[in-house]
Design a protein around this motif. Sequence first.
Motif, PDB file in Angstrom:
ATOM      1  N   VAL A 157       0.838  -1.200   0.000  1.00  0.00           N
ATOM      2  CA  VAL A 157       0.000   0.000   0.000  1.00  0.00           C
ATOM      3  C   VAL A 157       0.875   1.253   0.000  1.00  0.00           C
ATOM      4  N   ARG A 158       1.904   1.245   0.811  1.00  0.00           N
ATOM      5  CA  ARG A 158       2.828   2.381   0.868  1.00  0.00           C
ATOM      6  C   ARG A 158       3.444   2.647  -0.510  1.00  0.00           C
ATOM      7  N   LYS A 159       3.862   1.584  -1.181  1.00  0.00           N
ATOM      8  CA  LYS A 159       4.489   1.735  -2.496  1.00  0.00           C
ATOM      9  C   LYS A 159       3.507   2.316  -3.514  1.00  0.00           C
ATOM     10  N   PHE A 160       2.243   1.895  -3.444  1.00  0.00           N
ATOM     11  CA  PHE A 160       1.261   2.403  -4.400  1.00  0.00           C
ATOM     12  C   PHE A 160       0.866   3.847  -4.103  1.00  0.00           C
ATOM     13  N   ILE A 161       0.845   4.227  -2.845  1.00  0.00           N
ATOM     14  CA  ILE A 161       0.602   5.636  -2.521  1.00  0.00           C
ATOM     15  C   ILE A 161       1.720   6.496  -3.104  1.00  0.00           C
ATOM     16  N   ASN A 162       2.951   6.060  -2.921  1.00  0.00           N
ATOM     17  CA  ASN A 162       4.094   6.799  -3.451  1.00  0.00           C
ATOM     18  C   ASN A 162       4.042   6.874  -4.973  1.00  0.00           C
ATOM     19  N   ALA A 163       3.755   5.748  -5.618  1.00  0.00           N
ATOM     20  CA  ALA A 163       3.685   5.729  -7.083  1.00  0.00           C
ATOM     21  C   ALA A 163       2.557   6.623  -7.591  1.00  0.00           C
ATOM     22  N   SER A 164       1.470   6.711  -6.831  1.00  0.00           N
ATOM     23  CA  SER A 164       0.355   7.581  -7.225  1.00  0.00           C
ATOM     24  C   SER A 164       0.788   9.041  -7.255  1.00  0.00           C
ATOM     25  N   PHE A 165       1.575   9.445  -6.270  1.00  0.00           N
ATOM     26  CA  PHE A 165       2.075  10.819  -6.256  1.00  0.00           C
ATOM     27  C   PHE A 165       3.027  11.065  -7.426  1.00  0.00           C
ATOM     28  N   ARG A 177       3.972  13.369 -12.843  1.00  0.00           N
ATOM     29  CA  ARG A 177       4.137  13.204 -14.290  1.00  0.00           C
ATOM     30  C   ARG A 177       3.048  13.959 -15.046  1.00  0.00           C
ATOM     31  N   ALA A 178       1.850  13.973 -14.471  1.00  0.00           N
ATOM     32  CA  ALA A 178       0.723  14.683 -15.092  1.00  0.00           C
ATOM     33  C   ALA A 178       0.741  16.173 -14.781  1.00  0.00           C
ATOM     34  N   GLU A 179       1.803  16.629 -14.119  1.00  0.00           N
ATOM     35  CA  GLU A 179       1.986  18.036 -13.759  1.00  0.00           C
ATOM     36  C   GLU A 179       0.833  18.559 -12.907  1.00  0.00           C
ATOM     37  N   TRP A 180       0.325  17.684 -12.049  1.00  0.00           N
ATOM     38  CA  TRP A 180      -0.711  18.040 -11.080  1.00  0.00           C
ATOM     39  C   TRP A 180      -1.950  18.633 -11.750  1.00  0.00           C
ATOM     40  N   GLU A 181      -2.278  18.148 -12.929  1.00  0.00           N
ATOM     41  CA  GLU A 181      -3.468  18.654 -13.625  1.00  0.00           C
ATOM     42  C   GLU A 181      -4.714  18.439 -12.765  1.00  0.00           C
ATOM     43  N   ALA A 213       8.012  11.370  -2.601  1.00  0.00           N
ATOM     44  CA  ALA A 213       7.757  11.469  -4.039  1.00  0.00           C
ATOM     45  C   ALA A 213       8.212  12.813  -4.598  1.00  0.00           C
ATOM     46  N   LEU A 214       8.136  13.853  -3.789  1.00  0.00           N
ATOM     47  CA  LEU A 214       8.548  15.180  -4.240  1.00  0.00           C
ATOM     48  C   LEU A 214      10.065  15.318  -4.323  1.00  0.00           C
ATOM     49  N   SER A 215      10.781  14.406  -3.689  1.00  0.00           N
ATOM     50  CA  SER A 215      12.249  14.490  -3.681  1.00  0.00           C
ATOM     51  C   SER A 215      12.886  13.732  -4.841  1.00  0.00           C
ATOM     52  N   LEU A 267       1.143  16.122  21.228  1.00  0.00           N
ATOM     53  CA  LEU A 267       1.784  15.406  20.132  1.00  0.00           C
ATOM     54  C   LEU A 267       3.080  14.765  20.600  1.00  0.00           C
ATOM     55  N   THR A 268       3.293  13.513  20.229  1.00  0.00           N
ATOM     56  CA  THR A 268       4.532  12.838  20.591  1.00  0.00           C
ATOM     57  C   THR A 268       5.633  13.264  19.641  1.00  0.00           C
ATOM     58  N   LEU A 269       6.868  13.050  20.055  1.00  0.00           N
ATOM     59  CA  LEU A 269       7.997  13.424  19.216  1.00  0.00           C
ATOM     60  C   LEU A 269       7.975  12.683  17.889  1.00  0.00           C
ATOM     61  N   SER A 270       7.524  11.431  17.908  1.00  0.00           N
ATOM     62  CA  SER A 270       7.510  10.647  16.680  1.00  0.00           C
ATOM     63  C   SER A 270       6.540  11.218  15.659  1.00  0.00           C
ATOM     64  N   GLN A 271       5.533  11.954  16.127  1.00  0.00           N
ATOM     65  CA  GLN A 271       4.566  12.545  15.216  1.00  0.00           C
ATOM     66  C   GLN A 271       5.049  13.877  14.661  1.00  0.00           C
ATOM     67  N   GLN A 272       6.052  14.469  15.298  1.00  0.00           N
ATOM     68  CA  GLN A 272       6.447  15.815  14.938  1.00  0.00           C
ATOM     69  C   GLN A 272       7.560  15.818  13.890  1.00  0.00           C
ATOM     70  N   SER A 273       7.307  15.226  12.738  1.00  0.00           N
ATOM     71  CA  SER A 273       8.219  15.331  11.613  1.00  0.00           C
ATOM     72  C   SER A 273       8.149  16.757  11.087  1.00  0.00           C
ATOM     73  N   ASP A 274       9.291  17.306  10.690  1.00  0.00           N
ATOM     74  CA  ASP A 274       9.246  18.705  10.253  1.00  0.00           C
ATOM     75  C   ASP A 274       8.673  18.859   8.845  1.00  0.00           C
ATOM     76  N   LEU A 275       8.632  17.775   8.066  1.00  0.00           N
ATOM     77  CA  LEU A 275       8.041  17.809   6.719  1.00  0.00           C
ATOM     78  C   LEU A 275       8.595  18.973   5.901  1.00  0.00           C
ATOM     79  N   SER A 276       9.856  19.302   6.122  1.00  0.00           N
ATOM     80  CA  SER A 276      10.426  20.496   5.502  1.00  0.00           C
ATOM     81  C   SER A 276      10.461  20.413   3.978  1.00  0.00           C
ATOM     82  N   ASP A 277      10.782  19.237   3.438  1.00  0.00           N
ATOM     83  CA  ASP A 277      10.815  19.106   1.979  1.00  0.00           C
ATOM     84  C   ASP A 277       9.426  19.260   1.381  1.00  0.00           C
ATOM     85  N   LEU A 278       8.437  18.666   2.034  1.00  0.00           N
ATOM     86  CA  LEU A 278       7.065  18.780   1.543  1.00  0.00           C
ATOM     87  C   LEU A 278       6.623  20.241   1.543  1.00  0.00           C
ATOM     88  N   ILE A 279       6.877  20.932   2.644  1.00  0.00           N
ATOM     89  CA  ILE A 279       6.436  22.321   2.769  1.00  0.00           C
ATOM     90  C   ILE A 279       7.128  23.214   1.740  1.00  0.00           C
TER      91      ILE A 279
END
Length: 322
Positions: free
Chosen positions: A117-125, A130-134, A178-180, A249-261
């Motif tokens: 499931v994880r792999k298909f979510i990533n491939a979907s992004f 590829r579709a340039e977010w149409e 996927a954005l990286s 929020l636990t520390l494990s939940q606090q990813s900075d998501l800096s690349d995504l942002i």
Amino acid sequence: MADDSSSQPPLAKYLASSDKKTRDKAVKSLAKYLSENQGKALPKQEMAKLWKGIFYCYWMSDKPLVQQALSSELADLLLLISSTESAFAFLGGFWEAIVREWNGIDRLRMDKYYMLVRKFINASFRLLRRAEWENSALGTFNEVLTSPGGPLCPDDTRIPGSLTYHIVDIYLEELEKALSVASDPSSDTTFSELPAPLIPLLLPFFDLAARTSSSITHSRVSTGLIDPLLVALTTASSSDPPSKKRKFLTLSQQSDLSDLISKSCIDEPQKGVVQPAELRNAVLRSMFDVASGPDVKEANRRKLYAIWKVAKAEEEDIGDTS
């Protein structure tokens, strides 16, 4: 194995064979078929048969390295399909098969299906990149996820909760991954550098949190996706730590998501990235709008409004310290 001509997909019985060599050959045949046949998607019944075979092809993989390689190979099939419409039809077949077969997966095999499931979510992004977010591609993607039978459908009681929770937990992480990625060698694809339109990508989760009848599902969307994202956006908007109001929020939940942002926009990729504070405001506004809808569960509405209220208070804190 019978003729592996690309004029038709390999039969499910070869994909689900007990012989690994036969399964491997069937997967290669399927990849060839998908890459060379770019017409209409398979009829629904044929797609279901094909995906039943693919599901049990993966079921038969019994070694961690084999499972990891096969999960990537199967997910990458999406990128071999040049037609975005046909690729999403193939993705729809995946989710229908996963939902249909999920409750029959035994405890010992569950982790490897979580990985699939994880792999298909990533491939979907990556497909969306590829579709340039149409808009049409984003709409189809969300429809696949949220229509009856889709893993994020708020009204379909057949959807296994554990599947939905897993998607909630990995969604932002896989989007960031996927954005990286600049290209996909297996499909000779170079991805667009346009930023990801975050609001359309989040709407299925806002809708799920607003309309679900399950308090557990609502809580999981809140703690697994909305809160971590708001914490990351708040942190990126200010040099000060997030408000103590989010101390739970636990520390494990606090990813900075800096690349995504740094690689996201509100809803118009052509206009480029936006500042974290602007992105945060757009997320809150979108969540509030969904919570204000006419078919929202009242208890869910109150909870989403509460999240919005806390976040707006944090916004004032940021303003006071800036």
